[in-house]
Design an enzyme around this catalytic site. Structure first.
Site, PDB file in Angstrom:
ATOM      1  N   ASP A  74      45.929 -22.680 -38.144  1.00  0.00           N
ATOM      2  CA  ASP A  74      45.559 -22.460 -39.544  1.00  0.00           C
ATOM      3  C   ASP A  74      44.285 -23.239 -39.856  1.00  0.00           C
ATOM      4  O   ASP A  74      44.132 -23.808 -40.936  1.00  0.00           O
ATOM      5  CB  ASP A  74      46.696 -22.894 -40.479  1.00  0.00           C
ATOM      6  CG  ASP A  74      46.487 -22.387 -41.905  1.00  0.00           C
ATOM      7  OD1 ASP A  74      45.704 -21.429 -42.093  1.00  0.00           O
ATOM      8  OD2 ASP A  74      47.077 -22.964 -42.830  1.00  0.00           O
ATOM      9  N   LYS A 133      51.129 -23.980 -50.720  1.00  0.00           N
ATOM     10  CA  LYS A 133      52.185 -22.979 -50.663  1.00  0.00           C
ATOM     11  C   LYS A 133      53.484 -23.558 -50.127  1.00  0.00           C
ATOM     12  O   LYS A 133      54.562 -23.095 -50.504  1.00  0.00           O
ATOM     13  CB  LYS A 133      51.734 -21.808 -49.783  1.00  0.00           C
ATOM     14  CG  LYS A 133      50.575 -21.014 -50.342  1.00  0.00           C
ATOM     15  CD  LYS A 133      50.233 -19.847 -49.443  1.00  0.00           C
ATOM     16  CE  LYS A 133      49.737 -20.326 -48.075  1.00  0.00           C
ATOM     17  NZ  LYS A 133      49.306 -19.199 -47.220  1.00  0.00           N
ATOM     18  N   GLU A 134      53.395 -24.546 -49.265  1.00  0.00           N
ATOM     19  CA  GLU A 134      54.589 -25.038 -48.600  1.00  0.00           C
ATOM     20  C   GLU A 134      54.891 -26.504 -48.874  1.00  0.00           C
ATOM     21  O   GLU A 134      55.936 -27.006 -48.455  1.00  0.00           O
ATOM     22  CB  GLU A 134      54.455 -24.855 -47.090  1.00  0.00           C
ATOM     23  CG  GLU A 134      53.269 -25.597 -46.499  1.00  0.00           C
ATOM     24  CD  GLU A 134      53.067 -25.286 -45.032  1.00  0.00           C
ATOM     25  OE1 GLU A 134      52.517 -26.151 -44.336  1.00  0.00           O
ATOM     26  OE2 GLU A 134      53.448 -24.191 -44.600  1.00  0.00           O
ATOM     27  N   THR A 162      48.624 -29.592 -54.259  1.00  0.00           N
ATOM     28  CA  THR A 162      49.756 -28.681 -54.130  1.00  0.00           C
ATOM     29  C   THR A 162      49.360 -27.519 -53.240  1.00  0.00           C
ATOM     30  O   THR A 162      48.211 -27.067 -53.267  1.00  0.00           O
ATOM     31  CB  THR A 162      50.203 -28.139 -55.503  1.00  0.00           C
ATOM     32  OG1 THR A 162      49.106 -27.470 -56.116  1.00  0.00           O
ATOM     33  CG2 THR A 162      50.677 -29.263 -56.401  1.00  0.00           C
TER      34      THR A 162
END
Length: 490
Positions: free
Chosen positions: A391, A251-252, A249
């Protein structure tokens, strides 16, 4: 038959065996004193009740009339409470609607309702001293009081208000269980009733918010009904054999593991992952700058509503992975894109995902190998794929089969982006810091790594490194922007 011709009968007695019946005699004999003495002696010799006779009494069926009546009364009370609760739920369910739904078929059938004889039935609740029978609250007239003189009772009477508050609990939502309070003579104070009412109102609002969030957004390790339907369609169409569960899982997005099926256009790997982009907008408020200034999606971005932009993120990652695959950079292979669900090949083995570079236990030689692989991949991204990861860190690199794999490229942009070199410099800082902390002596500094990736060879002094780098980056960025504009003008 004796000599006088009178038949002698032996009668059976429930008390055991008895002597034969006395023979018939005349009235004169009965009146004689000798016969009276004989009868008296025979009466004294009559056998008493033996233990075997007592056993006969114990074998008889006991009197269970009272227990049966008690069970029937308890059942009647249970059925009556059940029907009362059903009526309250029916009233709350229908509300003020002109079309009502009846729960009559679900009600219990009481014995006293079906019986034609009222003499055999006992309404045990019809008593004057029943402590559980609630008295109806007395309605006060418009003038606000009843009675006169010392017997006056206003609408603020504590007992009257308490009973009214108890009756008002019937208006609570069906999911609020008030127990047996409605069937007792309770007197709730205004403070207690107001607290209960406020609690019920708050719970209704909270449950409504949770239901709305569940219907319109994708929470952690869970999907909304629309996303679940898309996943089921993939299984039914044969693209996936089954979906095993959540493995990661972020953040997005939420990543699920699944077993691959088959497609006509291309083969499907045995193990795949489903990257489900969360449909909640809170995670994307600060990430618009990665896509709104990208000329590939600039026109479409301005015409889409916020929820359709999330689908654009999945499409953006698919295109970026396609470029990386052509350059033979180790990365997941795209299998299918359905709205905001991206199906990719699984990096791992036997349902066990490959560890992140942060969590991988590597020796010094493996760390050196990983460093040079990352350097080579960054150069390929910038020079061959015309991309900046934007990122890149040890959290978005996996260690599998002795090499580094790049993942999570949905935010990757081209160097012509207004913030392209800024994001690239941040990637270089993350990579250099990680490998230097792990003891890789060959790791270059942030500025040397930036020049090695871009090939710009920007001169940097020891005292004002940041100022020189920022100035030259802005100049190069302006040149890239001009070239990009000239391409559009042509």
């Amino acid at each position: 038959m004796d000599q006088t011709g009178v038949t002698t009968e032996t009668r059976k007695s429930p008390w055991g065996s008895v002597a034969p019946a006395a023979p018939a005699c005349s009235l004169a004999d009965v009146m004689s004193e000798q016969l009276a003495r004989q009868l008296d002696e025979e009466n004294n010799a009559f056998p008493t009740l033996t233990e075997s006779g007592a056993d006969l009494l114990s074998d008889e069926a006991p009197d269970t009339t009272s227990d049966l009546m008690l069970a029937q009364m308890l059942q009647m009370q249970f059925d009556r409470e059940f029907d009362n609760q059903l009526r309250r739920e029916e009233k709350k369910f229908n509300g003020d609607s002109k079309v009502s739904i009846s729960f009559e078929n679900y009600r219990m059938v009481h014995p006293y309702e079906d019986s034609d004889s009222s003499e055999d039935e006992v309404d045990w609740q019809d008593t004057r001293h029943d402590p559980y029978r609630a008295e109806k609250p007395q309605t006060t007239p418009r003038k606000g009081f009843t009675g006169k003189g010392k017997n006056i009772t206003t609408k603020h009477d504590e007992e009257t208000c308490g009973r009214k508050n108890t009756a008002r609990m019937d208006n609570f939502a069906p999911e609020v269980h008030v127990g047996d309070g409605l069937g007792m003579d309770l007197k709730l104070s205004n403070q207690v009733f107001n607290s209960l009412k406020q609690h019920c109102y708050s719970e209704q609002r909270r449950s409504a918010k949770l239901h709305e969030k569940k219907e319109h957004s994708t929470a952690e390790q869970a999907v909304d009904p629309r996303t679940r339907l898309l996943m089921y369609k993939m299984v039914n169409s044969g693209v996936l054999e089954n979906i095993n569960g959540c493995i990661s899982t972020g953040k997005e997005s939420v990543v699920f593991h699944a077993d691959g099926g088959s497609m006509e256009e291309q083969p499907v790997p045995d193990e795949v992952v489903l990257k489900v982009f969360k449909t909640t907008l809170n995670e994307f408020k600060n990430r618009d700058r990665y896509i709104k200034d990208d000329y590939r999606f600039k026109d479409r971005f301005s015409k889409l509503n916020p929820r359709k932009i999330i689908r654009l993120w999945a499409e953006k990652e698919m295109h970026n992975l396609g470029r990386m695959k052509k350059a033979e950079i180790p990365c997941p292979e795209v299998v299918l894109l359905k709205k905001h669900i991206l199906v990719m090949s699984f990096i791992g083995k036997d349902h066990v995902p490959a560890p992140k570079l942060k969590d991988a236990i590597l020796g010094l030689e493996d760390l050196k190998t990983a460093y040079y692989q990352v350097l080579h991949m960054m150069q390929q991204l910038y020079q061959e794929c015309n991309l900046v990861h934007a990122d890149l860190s040890e959290y978005n690199m996996l260690w599998h089969e002795g090499k580094v794999w790049l993942i999570d490229v949905s935010q990757s942009i081209e160097p012509t982006h207004p913030h392209g070199l800024e994001f690239l410099f941040r990637d270089c800082r993350n990579v250099a810091t990680f490998f230097q902390k792990r003891g890789v002596s060959e790791a270059m500094s942030v500025y040397e790594l930036f020049n090695a990736v871009t090939g710009l060879n920007i001169p940097v002094g020891e005292e004002d490194e940041a100022e020189h780098m920022t100035f030259h980056c802005s100049r190069v960025q302006a040149l890239h922007s001009l070239e990009n504009l000239s391409l559009f003008s042509d």
